[in-house]
Design a protein around this motif. Structure first.
Motif, mmCIF file in Angstrom:
data_model
loop_
_atom_site.group_PDB
_atom_site.id
_atom_site.type_symbol
_atom_site.label_atom_id
_atom_site.label_comp_id
_atom_site.label_asym_id
_atom_site.label_seq_id
_atom_site.Cartn_x
_atom_site.Cartn_y
_atom_site.Cartn_z
ATOM 1 N N LEU A 163 57.147 -21.052 -29.297
ATOM 2 C CA LEU A 163 55.842 -21.145 -28.627
ATOM 3 C C LEU A 163 56.254 -20.651 -27.116
ATOM 4 O O LEU A 163 55.682 -19.978 -26.096
ATOM 5 C CB LEU A 163 55.274 -22.495 -28.689
ATOM 6 N N GLY A 164 57.238 -21.331 -26.642
ATOM 7 C CA GLY A 164 57.992 -21.034 -25.217
ATOM 8 C C GLY A 164 58.170 -19.583 -25.150
ATOM 9 O O GLY A 164 57.971 -19.008 -23.981
ATOM 10 N N ALA A 165 58.904 -18.993 -26.158
ATOM 11 C CA ALA A 165 59.104 -17.527 -25.976
ATOM 12 C C ALA A 165 58.063 -16.533 -25.904
ATOM 13 O O ALA A 165 58.009 -15.728 -24.847
ATOM 14 C CB ALA A 165 60.080 -16.902 -27.100
ATOM 15 N N VAL A 166 56.897 -17.021 -26.657
ATOM 16 C CA VAL A 166 55.740 -15.937 -26.704
ATOM 17 C C VAL A 166 54.951 -16.194 -25.216
ATOM 18 O O VAL A 166 54.419 -15.276 -24.595
ATOM 19 C CB VAL A 166 54.558 -16.559 -27.849
ATOM 20 N N LEU A 167 54.954 -17.425 -24.826
ATOM 21 C CA LEU A 167 54.360 -17.805 -23.594
ATOM 22 C C LEU A 167 55.149 -17.312 -22.445
ATOM 23 O O LEU A 167 54.501 -16.654 -21.219
ATOM 24 C CB LEU A 167 53.805 -19.140 -23.472
ATOM 25 N N LEU A 168 56.420 -17.452 -22.353
ATOM 26 C CA LEU A 168 57.167 -16.786 -21.606
ATOM 27 C C LEU A 168 57.152 -14.967 -21.444
ATOM 28 O O LEU A 168 56.829 -14.412 -20.448
ATOM 29 C CB LEU A 168 58.539 -16.765 -21.708
ATOM 30 N N ALA A 169 56.642 -14.539 -22.615
ATOM 31 C CA ALA A 169 56.515 -13.148 -22.650
ATOM 32 C C ALA A 169 55.161 -12.781 -22.085
ATOM 33 O O ALA A 169 54.884 -11.673 -21.520
ATOM 34 C CB ALA A 169 56.556 -12.640 -24.398
ATOM 35 N N VAL A 170 54.290 -13.644 -22.243
ATOM 36 C CA VAL A 170 52.636 -13.260 -21.840
ATOM 37 C C VAL A 170 52.767 -13.606 -20.449
ATOM 38 O O VAL A 170 52.019 -12.731 -19.573
ATOM 39 C CB VAL A 170 51.649 -14.278 -22.411
ATOM 40 N N GLY A 171 53.501 -14.675 -20.036
ATOM 41 C CA GLY A 171 53.655 -14.729 -18.517
ATOM 42 C C GLY A 171 54.212 -13.530 -17.638
ATOM 43 O O GLY A 171 54.098 -13.043 -16.683
ATOM 44 N N LEU A 172 55.408 -12.830 -18.554
ATOM 45 C CA LEU A 172 56.191 -11.796 -17.844
ATOM 46 C C LEU A 172 55.227 -10.551 -17.832
ATOM 47 O O LEU A 172 55.356 -9.792 -16.623
ATOM 48 C CB LEU A 172 57.273 -11.345 -18.501
ATOM 49 N N ARG A 173 54.426 -10.594 -18.919
ATOM 50 C CA ARG A 173 53.562 -9.484 -18.637
ATOM 51 C C ARG A 173 52.576 -9.445 -17.560
ATOM 52 O O ARG A 173 52.212 -8.451 -16.922
ATOM 53 C CB ARG A 173 52.872 -9.239 -20.090
ATOM 54 N N ARG A 174 51.948 -10.501 -17.426
ATOM 55 C CA ARG A 174 50.958 -10.913 -16.409
ATOM 56 C C ARG A 174 51.560 -10.768 -15.119
ATOM 57 O O ARG A 174 51.067 -10.214 -14.076
ATOM 58 C CB ARG A 174 50.663 -12.193 -16.493
ATOM 59 N N TYR A 175 53.032 -11.204 -14.996
ATOM 60 C CA TYR A 175 53.552 -10.941 -13.562
ATOM 61 C C TYR A 175 53.887 -9.392 -13.380
ATOM 62 O O TYR A 175 53.510 -8.959 -12.245
ATOM 63 C CB TYR A 175 55.258 -11.550 -13.585
ATOM 64 N N ILE A 176 54.119 -8.553 -14.284
ATOM 65 C CA ILE A 176 54.096 -7.092 -13.942
ATOM 66 C C ILE A 176 52.562 -6.842 -13.671
ATOM 67 O O ILE A 176 52.562 -5.848 -12.670
ATOM 68 C CB ILE A 176 54.492 -6.542 -15.193
ATOM 69 N N ARG A 177 51.629 -6.930 -14.097
ATOM 70 C CA ARG A 177 50.445 -6.625 -13.898
ATOM 71 C C ARG A 177 49.968 -7.175 -12.318
ATOM 72 O O ARG A 177 49.339 -6.515 -11.517
ATOM 73 C CB ARG A 177 49.440 -7.048 -14.783
ATOM 74 N N VAL A 178 50.222 -8.455 -12.026
ATOM 75 C CA VAL A 178 50.192 -8.969 -10.547
ATOM 76 C C VAL A 178 51.052 -8.095 -9.838
ATOM 77 O O VAL A 178 50.449 -7.633 -8.477
ATOM 78 C CB VAL A 178 50.656 -10.213 -10.642
ATOM 79 N N ARG A 179 52.200 -7.587 -10.008
ATOM 80 C CA ARG A 179 52.817 -6.672 -8.898
ATOM 81 C C ARG A 179 52.056 -5.576 -8.789
ATOM 82 O O ARG A 179 52.066 -5.055 -7.680
ATOM 83 C CB ARG A 179 54.461 -6.678 -9.454
ATOM 84 N N ARG A 180 51.921 -5.041 -9.975
ATOM 85 C CA ARG A 180 51.070 -3.644 -9.874
ATOM 86 C C ARG A 180 49.739 -3.651 -8.989
ATOM 87 O O ARG A 180 49.410 -2.816 -8.180
ATOM 88 C CB ARG A 180 50.694 -3.260 -11.257
ATOM 89 N N CYS A 181 48.982 -4.915 -9.149
ATOM 90 C CA CYS A 181 47.894 -5.124 -8.307
ATOM 91 C C CYS A 181 48.061 -5.197 -6.880
ATOM 92 O O CYS A 181 47.439 -4.757 -5.991
ATOM 93 C CB CYS A 181 47.049 -6.331 -8.962
ATOM 94 N N ASP A 182 49.252 -5.998 -6.578
ATOM 95 C CA ASP A 182 49.705 -6.212 -5.279
ATOM 96 C C ASP A 182 49.924 -4.965 -4.524
ATOM 97 O O ASP A 182 49.513 -4.757 -3.247
ATOM 98 C CB ASP A 182 50.785 -7.305 -5.352
#
Length: 108
Positions: free
Chosen positions: A68-87
Motif C-alpha cells: 500500500l505504501g509503495a502504491v501510494l508513493l508511486a501515485v504521489g510521485l506521479r502527481r508531483y511530476i504533474r504539479v511540476r509540469r503545471c508550475d
C-alpha cells in the motif's frame, strides 16, 4: 458573445492554478498516507517477527502495508511530476504576460 483570446488565456491560467492547488493537496495526502502505511508495516513486522508460529501468514500484514505504501508513493510521485509540469506552464505564462506588458507600454 465570443471571448477574446486574452480572456481565454486568463481563464486557462485560473484553471491551471486551481488544478495545481488540488494536485498539491492530493500529493500531500498521498505522501502522508504512504508514510503512515510504511510506519505501520515496520511496526507490524517488528511485532510479528518475534512471534512463534508459521511465518508465512504472519508476514501478510506487513507485506500489505508495504505494498500500500509503495502504491501510494508511486501515485504521489506521479502527481508531483504533474504539479511540476503545471508550475512550469504557469511560469512560462507569467513570463509571457510580463513580456507583453513591457512591450505594450514601451510602444506608448
Amino acid at each position: 458573445m465570443h471571448e477574446s483570446l486574452t480572456d481565454r488565456v486568463y481563464s486557462l491560467a485560473e484553471l491551471l492554478e486551481a488544478r495545481r492547488r488540488r494536485m498539491r493537496l492530493i500529493l500531500f495526502m498521498c505522501f502522508m498516507i504512504s508514510s503512515i502505511a510504511v510506519a505501520f508495516s515496520v511496526w507490524s513486522y517488528l511485532v510479528l517477527a518475534h512471534q512463534k508460529g508459521p511465518v508465512g501468514q504472519q508476514m501478510l500484514l506487513p507485506a500489505l502495508g508495504a505494498l500500500l505504501g509503495a502504491v501510494l508513493l508511486a501515485v504521489g510521485l506521479r502527481r508531483y511530476i504533474r504539479v511540476r509540469r503545471c508550475d512550469r506552464s504557469l511560469d512560462e505564462l507569467e513570463r509571457l504576460e510580463e513580456t507583453v506588458y513591457r512591450e505594450v507600454f514601451r510602444a506608448r
